[in-house]
Enzyme design. Structure first.
Site, mmCIF file in Angstrom:
data_model
loop_
_atom_site.group_PDB
_atom_site.id
_atom_site.type_symbol
_atom_site.label_atom_id
_atom_site.label_comp_id
_atom_site.label_asym_id
_atom_site.label_seq_id
_atom_site.Cartn_x
_atom_site.Cartn_y
_atom_site.Cartn_z
ATOM 1 N N GLU A 1 -6.377 -7.357 -1.166
ATOM 2 C CA GLU A 1 -6.956 -7.254 0.173
ATOM 3 C C GLU A 1 -8.397 -6.774 0.085
ATOM 4 O O GLU A 1 -8.709 -5.858 -0.685
ATOM 5 C CB GLU A 1 -6.207 -6.233 1.042
ATOM 6 C CG GLU A 1 -4.836 -6.611 1.507
ATOM 7 C CD GLU A 1 -4.252 -5.541 2.436
ATOM 8 O OE1 GLU A 1 -5.036 -4.823 3.099
ATOM 9 O OE2 GLU A 1 -3.023 -5.414 2.483
ATOM 10 N N GLU B 1 0.832 -1.208 0.000
ATOM 11 C CA GLU B 1 0.000 0.000 0.000
ATOM 12 C C GLU B 1 0.864 1.255 0.000
ATOM 13 O O GLU B 1 0.743 2.131 0.866
ATOM 14 C CB GLU B 1 -0.965 -0.001 1.179
ATOM 15 C CG GLU B 1 -2.013 -1.091 1.117
ATOM 16 C CD GLU B 1 -3.051 -1.008 2.211
ATOM 17 O OE1 GLU B 1 -4.181 -1.491 2.007
ATOM 18 O OE2 GLU B 1 -2.746 -0.459 3.291
#
Length: 682
Positions: free
Chosen positions: A318, A161
């Site tokens: 995710e 991320e």
């Protein structure tokens, strides 16, 4: 965009070839060795066939500088392989260990107020720090060389991320790198002064060293400086990704490399349209935003991820089985939503469905974040739903490698318009770029129309109707492409605050909407933004909020689709349509919301000859998304309601469904919060 020619199936040559990837982030370092055997047993039971491993393991892998401990990771890699579970192995650079920050505090980010962001959380590193880069790349090479030939390795996962917490750094490293980036972009100070309009407020620069990031200032910082800083920050993180990627490619050229994007409403800092060509396959993280349009936002983000992937399969890295832990109130998902949300991503092109995380943490900042295996263990509704989803994904093996079928209608999404349109010193601070785009997306779903979400570099001629909400930044090249699209028979719909500025945030002169003024056949002399509680009525029954425009018609054949009935511009045009060539360009001067947008779209779609492929009774209640291969279509029918929906008049062979109806095994309905997948000949 360009991609390396890796197979769309991450399991090529393995026992899982032809299967949708299914799994989670796996963090065995949080648990004792005795737990690992139970983990792989339950993974096999649930149908898990891939995990992302080692994401936050730097402190374990390198407990002190230059000293490495791979014993535990070797054992986990071997254990997973023995149980037929593939590994997307992380470079472990997402969060530096305490020793690195202690020895080199100069790697720590600095916020716009000059405050250092200290260790104790994660991502406490500067994207432009040469010291951090040196240590990170050294670790990446060591990991790559150790596991280059491991049979469990199917992909590399760079960092994690990127930019989630450190996208904007205002440190001295950032200042030096920003100056270098500006030199490369503009060449000379004279050109920079021209583009930044530095004669305003006596900001003219005489030396590159005088230039700073837009730190906390007495009032609004220079808007072009702010826009360029956002571009620079996205580029800096992208450059770090490329540095890690290039090390991996030099050691393991046959192993694909990705990093997880965050294409969702609160991830604004990275221009993923610019990043997409840098990865070997697109990956995304998405977390459901609570509220009445949560499912539409999920679908919108998944659709945009598919657009970034160019219609090719991508990897959902995710999402959540239930509640997250970072919002003020974190509600669990309702029954059926775990499977439904997963299949919505598959509908938009995901060939991998993964969660954060496998086993719910016992301690730490994310211990209340849901997981595939919750605190209560395997005898739970969550784990039963996880196993059920594993079975559903196995039934969907036929869709693996298929592409998302191109729609006839697209919503255009532009990161630079998002950035620039929501800067300070604008006509209103209430503008919400993504909300406006989502309004149009939801309106199209309500009408039963299949819709793509695309970045601006996608060829527009692929579509018959393009919606470009709040397309604020329009460089000359994009303006020319939009003109050609309409002249050649395309139908464009754009909105307030579009076409206003060029790529330097300079206003296109001569009246708004600037670069699109001639195409739309209108001229606007002055904006009329509304206060938060204000609204206006239109004569077609719609209600407008946020914005109004004082429109003057300049094209002889401009059609007024609706006028203002109330407000300062009562009696003036509110929505216009301008036939051009064999197409048309329409303008909407106020925020209509979903219902009002539907009214406009009915007219535009009818003129364009676009009709829904769904029976009328399903429109609005069901969203249709289509994937296809050379021989077959796969219709994903997504129930947007809380009740079962009858599958009347929809032909096709059912190959999977996310959940069973409360009416038992009935195949004639889409269950509440459910998805049904039909196979049809192409």
């Amino acid at each position: 965009m360009s991609y390396r020619p890796f197979s769309a199936n991450w399991f090529t040559g393995s026992r899982w070839e032809g299967r949708i990837a299914y799994g989670a982030d796996y963090n065995p370092e949080q648990w004792s060795r005795s737990v690992w055997d139970e983990d792989v047993r339950l993974m096999n039971e649930a149908g898990v066939n891939i995990v992302s491993l080692g994401i936050f393991s730097w402190a374990r892998v390198e407990p002190e500088p230059g000293v490495h401990d791979f014993g535990w990771l070797d054992e986990v890699m071997n254990l997973l392989h023995e149980h037929g579970i593939a590994v997307d192995l992380a470079t472990a650079t997402a969060s530096p260990p305490p020793w690195l920050a202690a020895r080199h505090p100069e790697i720590l980010p600095v916020d716009r107020q000059g405050r250092t962001l200290w260790p104790g959380g994660r991502q406490h590193w500067r994207p432009t720090s040469p010291v951090f880069r040196e240590y990170a790349l050294r670790l990446v090479r060591v990991i790559a060389e150790r596991y280059r030939d491991h049979p469990a390795l199917v992909a590399w996962h760079v960092s994690n991320e990127l930019g989630c917490h450190n996208v904007y750094d205002y440190s001295e490293d950032a200042a030096r790198a920003f100056r270098s980036w500006l030199r490369s972009r503009y060449g000379t100070l004279e050109r920079l002064n021209e583009v930044w309009a530095t004669d305003f407020w006596s900001q003219r620069y005489g030396d590159w060293e005088e230039i700073l990031p837009p730190r906390l200032a007495a009032t609004f910082p220079n808007p072009t400086q702010q826009l360029d800083f956002r571009r620079f920050c996205s580029d800096s993180l992208k450059d770090h990704f490329r540095a890690e990627r290039d090390v991996l490619r030099s050691v393991t050229p046959a192993v694909p490399v990705t990093t997880n994007f965050m294409v969702m409403s609160n991830a604004k800092g990275m221009n993923y349209a610019d990043w997409a060509g840098e990865v070997d396959f697109v990956s995304n993280d998405h977390y459901l935003n609570p509220g009445p349009r949560a499912l539409d936002e999920l679908s919108f983000s998944a659709g945009l991820t598919g657009g970034l992937a160019g219609g090719r399969p991508w990897f959902l890295m995710e999402h959540a089985t239930g509640a997250v832990n970072w919002r003020p109130v974190n509600k669990p998902k309702k029954q059926g939503e775990l499977g439904r949300d997963s299949l919505v991503h598959v509908a938009h092109g995901a060939d991998a469905v993964c969660f954060f995380q496998w086993r719910q943490s016992r301690a730490g900042a994310e211990k209340y974040h849901s997981a595939m295996l919750p605190h209560a263990g395997e005898d739970t509704e969550t784990f039963r739903a996880v196993k059920e989803l594993g079975g559903v994904l196995a039934e969907l093996s036929a869709v693996v490698g298929s592409s998302r079928a191109r729609a006839r209608v697209a919503v255009l999404f532009d990161w630079e318009s998002w950035w620039a349109g929501e800067l300070d010193s604008r006509p209103t601070w209430l503008l919400d770029y993504r909300r406006e785009a989502l309004d149009w997306y939801s309106a199209l779903i309500e009408l039963g129309v299949v819709v793509d979400v695309i970045p601006t570099d996608v060829p527009l001629e692929r579509y018959e109707v393009v919606i470009a909400p709040v397309l604020h930044v329009v460089p000359n090249e994009l303006s020319e492409r939009l003109h050609r699209f309409v002249e050649d028979g395309g139908h464009l719909v754009t909105t307030y605050f579009s076409g206003t500025v060029d790529e330097h945030d300079h206003v296109w002169l001569g009246g708004y909407p600037g670069a699109l003024r001639e195409l739309l056949g209108i001229r606007i002399e002055e904006f009329g933004p509304l206060f938060e509680a204000e609204s206006v009525e239109l004569d077609d029954g719609s209600t407008g909020t946020l914005w109004t425009d004082r429109i003057e018609l300049t094209g002889e054949d401009v059609e007024v689709l609706a006028s203002y009935r109330t407000g300062d511009y009562a009696g003036r045009p509110a929505i216009t349509r301008h036939p051009r060539g064999s197409g048309s360009a329409s303008y909407v001067s106020t925020r209509l919301g979903v219902v009002g947008s539907e009214r406009v779209l009915r007219t535009i779609l009818d003129r364009a000859g676009v009709v829904s492929e769904l029976p009328e009774e399903l429109r609005g209640r069901v969203q249709l998304v289509i994937r296809h291969d050379a021989r077959r279509q796969y219709w994903f029918l997504i129930n947007r309601t809380e009740r079962d929906v009858e599958l009347a008049e929809v032909a096709g062979t059912e190959i999977a469904r996310s959940a069973r109806s409360e009416r038992g095994g009935a195949t004639s309905v889409i269950p509440a919060r459910g998805v049904v997948v039909l196979e049809k000949p192409r």
